[in-house]
Structures are given as C-alpha cells and as structure tokens.
Write an enzyme that holds these catalytic residues in place. Structure first.
Site, mmCIF file in Angstrom:
data_model
loop_
_atom_site.group_PDB
_atom_site.id
_atom_site.type_symbol
_atom_site.label_atom_id
_atom_site.label_comp_id
_atom_site.label_asym_id
_atom_site.label_seq_id
_atom_site.Cartn_x
_atom_site.Cartn_y
_atom_site.Cartn_z
ATOM 1 N N LYS A 104 0.848 -1.200 0.000
ATOM 2 C CA LYS A 104 0.000 0.000 0.000
ATOM 3 C C LYS A 104 0.880 1.244 0.000
ATOM 4 O O LYS A 104 0.619 2.217 -0.724
ATOM 5 C CB LYS A 104 -0.945 -0.010 1.219
ATOM 6 C CG LYS A 104 -2.061 -1.046 1.070
ATOM 7 C CD LYS A 104 -2.850 -1.289 2.343
ATOM 8 C CE LYS A 104 -3.788 -2.477 2.128
ATOM 9 N NZ LYS A 104 -4.600 -2.807 3.302
ATOM 10 N N GLN A 157 -4.736 -1.494 9.454
ATOM 11 C CA GLN A 157 -4.621 -2.824 8.856
ATOM 12 C C GLN A 157 -5.230 -3.877 9.786
ATOM 13 O O GLN A 157 -4.970 -3.897 10.985
ATOM 14 C CB GLN A 157 -3.135 -3.139 8.581
ATOM 15 C CG GLN A 157 -2.890 -4.432 7.821
ATOM 16 C CD GLN A 157 -3.455 -4.437 6.405
ATOM 17 O OE1 GLN A 157 -3.629 -3.400 5.777
ATOM 18 N NE2 GLN A 157 -3.756 -5.618 5.899
ATOM 19 N N ASP A 213 -11.062 2.509 3.570
ATOM 20 C CA ASP A 213 -11.344 1.076 3.421
ATOM 21 C C ASP A 213 -12.834 0.817 3.183
ATOM 22 O O ASP A 213 -13.216 -0.270 2.754
ATOM 23 C CB ASP A 213 -10.951 0.327 4.710
ATOM 24 C CG ASP A 213 -9.576 -0.317 4.623
ATOM 25 O OD1 ASP A 213 -9.217 -0.784 3.535
ATOM 26 O OD2 ASP A 213 -8.883 -0.357 5.650
HETATM 27 N N1 GUN Z 1 -6.679 -6.928 5.950
HETATM 28 C C1 GUN Z 1 -6.921 -7.697 4.855
HETATM 29 N N2 GUN Z 1 -7.468 -6.946 3.875
HETATM 30 C C2 GUN Z 1 -7.587 -5.698 4.371
HETATM 31 C C3 GUN Z 1 -8.076 -4.475 3.823
HETATM 32 O O1 GUN Z 1 -8.535 -4.383 2.685
HETATM 33 N N3 GUN Z 1 -8.010 -3.384 4.643
HETATM 34 C C4 GUN Z 1 -7.524 -3.460 5.902
HETATM 35 N N4 GUN Z 1 -7.515 -2.350 6.628
HETATM 36 N N5 GUN Z 1 -7.063 -4.575 6.436
HETATM 37 C C5 GUN Z 1 -7.097 -5.684 5.665
#
Ligand code: GUN
Length: 281
Positions: free
Chosen positions: A52, A96, A119
């Site tokens: 990311k 996350q 998200d």
């Molecule tokens: N953990 C697995 N996929 C995601 C996601 O798309 N966003 C976040 N914040 N955590 C994750």
C-alpha cells in the site's frame, strides 16, 4: 477460449490515471495524505501494508506510517485514530486488519471518521452503499466492478451468484452488483444445493476462502468467473478458490490468481484516497 481478465494491467491503468490526477491536484496546491496503521508484525499484514505504501509513492500520495507494537492498548490506538481524524493534513486513515486479539476491531473501525474511512468499513459507509448514497466502498468489491466494466462485460440484467457473505467482500459485492442492475444471489455455508445455485450464474463471484473449491460442476457453460481467494502451495505459489484448470474450458472469462482481483484492491484504495482529498476541499 476463455478470456483471461488481466487485473495487473487494469490496476496499472487505474494507478496511472490516478497518478496524472494527483499531479494535477498538486499543481493546484492540493496534497493527499494516507495514514497507515499496523499493530504488531504479522508477516502477511506487513506485506500488504508495504504494498500500500509503495502504491502511494508511485501515485504521489504521501503516506504516514504508524508501526505500533503488539502490546499497544486499545485506548492508545483509539487516541491515535482520533488525533488523525482531527488532523486536516490527513485525508485517509487505514488500520490494517486483523488487529491483536485484545482489541475490538468493530470499535476501532467506528472510531475512524467516515470521511477518512478509505477502506469503506465504517457502518455509515456500509449503510450508505446499501441505500445507494455516496460513501466509500470496500476496495475489493469495488475493484471487481472495475474489472468487469473495463473488460467490456455487461452486468445489467445478468444472474450474479456470490459465494461468501463476509462484510468485506460478499455483502458489499452484492450491493454493488444490485446497483449495477444484476439479479443477485448470495450463497454461504448453509446454502442448500450450492452447485445448482452456482450453475445459475452468468457472473459467478467466489469468495469462500477454500482452496480450489469451485470446479467445473459449479459453473454454467460460458459464465464469467471471478476468483477472490488467495492461497499458497508448498512452493509459495499462489492460487485461488476456483480450480482454474478445471473450469477454464467452460467459462467465457475468468480472473487468474495471481494477477486477477488481488492487484485491484490497492488500486481502489488509492482511488478512495484521491476521492477523500477531493471531498475534503
Ligand atoms: N486486511 C486484509 N485486507 C484488508 C483491507 O482491505 N483493509 C484493511 N484495513 N485490512 C485488511
């Protein structure tokens, strides 16, 4: 011959479009900043978070990185999120998941300002999606809509079957397909006659989390198959929820794993960050 939907290329196209947009915003003096919080050092999370941050760098979005120890208390995390909510320089906040067991994920998600929830996990954004109002949409399902549209696949009027009802993929996916005027069925662990139901699909979206679960006998001849699963074999090679080799000759289009849905999640996160900055102006 099945058409292989190239998620890598489509995600790169989206990132390049966003890069141009971000450069244009910079000319107007608008900077975009994403705060990324990771608690603990789960190896898979570290890879996702790293990817990311790399995408932010490529596009020209500033990323603020918060790598907190596993022992961080929930109160400390809440305090950090609130501080980022108040910080006008921060456009998006990403915590996350999964969080350590001593934390209440739902409470943390609720603490993020819905206007910075890139998200799309905050109940306000989830609710907005379900009643057709503006808001951030969960990145993986939003990415699947982009994959279909950019591959020239018509959604309107199609029978869409989704296997899996998670809050992050299955449920928002169903809302998005409904918004695109598909006829939608959601299947889950208690669904009876899953094969027969799946076989009704013109577009079959599989997010069940079981390795190579969907074989040719789940797929109508000529269906479009979207595979959201990611698993790894003993050689660390990734593969999906769909038995790709088995269904390939029966589908009109399919997403591979890797290189299908996976790369789209980050591309859509980047899009949400740009949207967050635009809405905050
Ligand atoms: N953990 C697995 N996929 C995601 C996601 O798309 N966003 C976040 N914040 N955590 C994750």
């Amino acid at each position: 011959m099945a058409f292989v939907i190239d998620g890598k290329k489509i995600s790169n196209d989206i990132k390049d479009e966003l890069k141009e947009k971000v450069a244009a915003l910079k000319e107007e003096g608008i900077e975009i900043t994403l705060a990324v919080i990771q608690v603990g050092n789960d190896p898979a999370s570290s890879i996702y978070v790293g990817n990311k941050k790399k995408a932010c760098e490529y596009i020209g979005i500033n990323s603020l990185s918060y790598e907190l120890p596993e022992t961080t208390t929930q109160e400390e995390l809440v305090a950090l999120v609130k501080q980022l909510n108040e910080n006008d320089e921060v456009n998006g906040i990403l915590v996350q998941l999964p969080l350590p067991k001593h934390m209440n994920e739902e409470l943390i998600i609720r603490t993020i300002s819905p206007r910075k929830d890139v998200d799309g996990f905050h109940p306000q954004n989830v609710g907005a999606l379900s009643i057709g109002q503006k808001g951030f949409v969960s990145c993986t399902p939003a990415g699947i809509i982009e994959l279909l549209k950019r591959s020239g696949i018509t959604i309107e009027g199609k029978e869409c079957v989704i296997i899996g009802r998670s809050n992050i993929v299955g449920k928002p996916m169903s809302m998005l397909m409904l918004r695109e005027n598909a006829t939608v069925t959601i299947c889950h662990s208690k669904t009876k006659n899953l094969k027969e139901v799946a076989k009704r699909a013109d577009i079959l979206i599989v997010a069940i989390g079981k390795p190579r679960f969907v074989t040719a006998d789940y797929v109508k001849e000529g269906a479009v198959v979207i595979d959201v699963g990611i698993h790894r074999d003993e050689n660390n090679k990734s593969f999906g929820d769909v038995d790709y080799a088995d269904v390939y000759d029966h589908v009109s289009a399919i997403t591979p794993v890797p290189g299908g849905v996976g790369p789209m999640t980050i591309a859509m996160l980047m899009k949400n960050c740009v949207d967050a900055a635009m809405q905050n102006q």
